[in-house]
Motif scaffolding. Structure first.
Motif, PDB file in Angstrom:
ATOM      1  N   ARG A 143       0.832  -1.208   0.000  1.00 55.56           N
ATOM      2  CA  ARG A 143       0.000   0.000   0.000  1.00 55.56           C
ATOM      3  C   ARG A 143       0.866   1.257   0.000  1.00 55.56           C
ATOM      4  N   HIS A 162      -4.709  -1.284  -9.588  1.00 46.10           N
ATOM      5  CA  HIS A 162      -5.878  -0.934  -8.785  1.00 46.10           C
ATOM      6  C   HIS A 162      -6.305  -2.119  -7.924  1.00 46.10           C
ATOM      7  N   TYR A 165      -3.966  -2.504  -5.072  1.00 47.77           N
ATOM      8  CA  TYR A 165      -4.226  -1.486  -4.050  1.00 47.77           C
ATOM      9  C   TYR A 165      -5.447  -1.858  -3.214  1.00 47.77           C
ATOM     10  N   ALA A 166      -6.514  -2.295  -3.873  1.00 51.08           N
ATOM     11  CA  ALA A 166      -7.727  -2.686  -3.143  1.00 51.08           C
ATOM     12  C   ALA A 166      -7.445  -3.843  -2.193  1.00 51.08           C
ATOM     13  N   LYS A 177     -12.537   2.039   2.891  1.00 51.29           N
ATOM     14  CA  LYS A 177     -11.696   2.360   1.736  1.00 51.29           C
ATOM     15  C   LYS A 177     -11.633   1.177   0.776  1.00 51.29           C
ATOM     16  N   HIS A 180     -14.796   0.919  -1.276  1.00 48.77           N
ATOM     17  CA  HIS A 180     -14.811   1.950  -2.315  1.00 48.77           C
ATOM     18  C   HIS A 180     -13.932   1.538  -3.496  1.00 48.77           C
ATOM     19  N   GLU A 181     -12.737   1.050  -3.198  1.00 47.45           N
ATOM     20  CA  GLU A 181     -11.816   0.673  -4.274  1.00 47.45           C
ATOM     21  C   GLU A 181     -12.360  -0.510  -5.071  1.00 47.45           C
ATOM     22  N   THR A 184     -15.400   0.504  -7.239  1.00 48.24           N
ATOM     23  CA  THR A 184     -14.953   1.235  -8.430  1.00 48.24           C
ATOM     24  C   THR A 184     -14.323   0.290  -9.438  1.00 48.24           C
ATOM     25  N   LEU A 185     -13.524  -0.627  -8.941  1.00 44.36           N
ATOM     26  CA  LEU A 185     -12.781  -1.537  -9.813  1.00 44.36           C
ATOM     27  C   LEU A 185     -13.699  -2.474 -10.587  1.00 44.36           C
TER      28      LEU A 185
END
Length: 258
Positions: A143, A162, A165-166, A177, A180-181, A184-185
């Motif tokens: 991260r 991405h 990161y998620a 968080k 959200h990731e 979106t992904l």
């Protein structure tokens, strides 16, 4: 009918159907049924195997067989290539092979060592490094690396980055968080990998309702995919299908790749 004889006939029948469908000479039918065992061996060597070698299915079967018989063949080749020519490209390919072989810790060292010169700030290599860190069980480092990458390259777009990161955010326990990731992904990711990870993360959190919702959405997405795309995503599809409500809760979110 003895079991052995029945098996010979079944194999001969399989090859007979193959012969008819592929327009082979009709004498093959006589050979197959007059001499089921010997005829099947001859047909396989003369017709079936050469044809399989030229097909996508045959090549995939051969690749899988080579991998099963010699799982570190690719890694050996990558090591030899890097030893012969220690270029940045060969070092990254070696690191990729190490990740594939399950040696993420060693891969991390090679990825980091390749980040030098004109490649010192290469976003693609840093994304691969983050994935290796995740596989090595070091999500906090992953991260931190990706946060710094985002700050330096705000316009860089990478579904693989991405997803890394998620996963890193989820593994650190930052649930809002992470949601959200992942939300979106999965809205733009074309394959099933991100969806599989999201379902597993939600299940590990004990949020069965959300996990079931995402699993059903992933399966619906899979049904709309072309056949070749489903084939490419077959491992992720299996993981989604296995992720049922009966999975134990409270487990630590996995950071390892399959």
């Amino acid at each position: 009918m003895p079991i052995g004889l029945g098996l010979h006939v079944a194999i001969a029948l399989f090859f007979a159907v193959h012969a008819v469908r592929n327009g082979q000479e009709r004498y093959w039918l006589f050979v197959l049924f007059a001499f089921p065992l010997l005829g099947s061996v001859v047909y396989a060597l003369a017709i079936w195997l050469p044809g399989m070698a030229d097909s996508r299915q045959g090549r995939r079967l051969a690749t899988g067989l080579r991998q099963a018989l010699d799982p570190e063949r690719g890694l050996r080749g990558a090591r030899e290539a890097f030893d012969a020519a220690p270029t940045t490209r060969n070092q990254v390919l070696l690191a990729d092979a190490l990740v594939e072989a399950g040696h993420a810790g060693e891969a991390v060292d090679h990825y980091r060592d390749s980040l030098r010169g004109i490649h010192a700030d290469d976003p693609d290599v840093q994304t691969r490094l983050a994935r290796a860190l995740l596989q090595a069980g070091r999500p906090a480092e992953a991260r931190q690396l990706l946060d710094a990458l985002i700050a330096r390259h705000p316009d860089f777009r990478s579904p693989a980055g991405h997803l890394a990161y998620a996963r890193a955010v989820a593994a650190e326990g930052d649930r809002d968080k992470a949601r959200h990731e992942f939300d979106t992904l999965v809205d733009y990711a074309s394959g099933l990998e991100a969806r599989a990870w999201y379902v597993e993360v939600l299940r590990d959190w004990g949020d069965d309702r959300a996990a079931d919702r995402e699993r059903d959405a992933a399966l619906a997405h899979a049904r709309r995919m072309p056949a070749h795309a489903r084939q490419l995503n077959r491992e992720w599809l299996r993981r989604i299908e296995r992720c049922t409500a009966g999975r134990p809760r409270g487990a630590t979110v996995s950071t390892r790749t399959p």
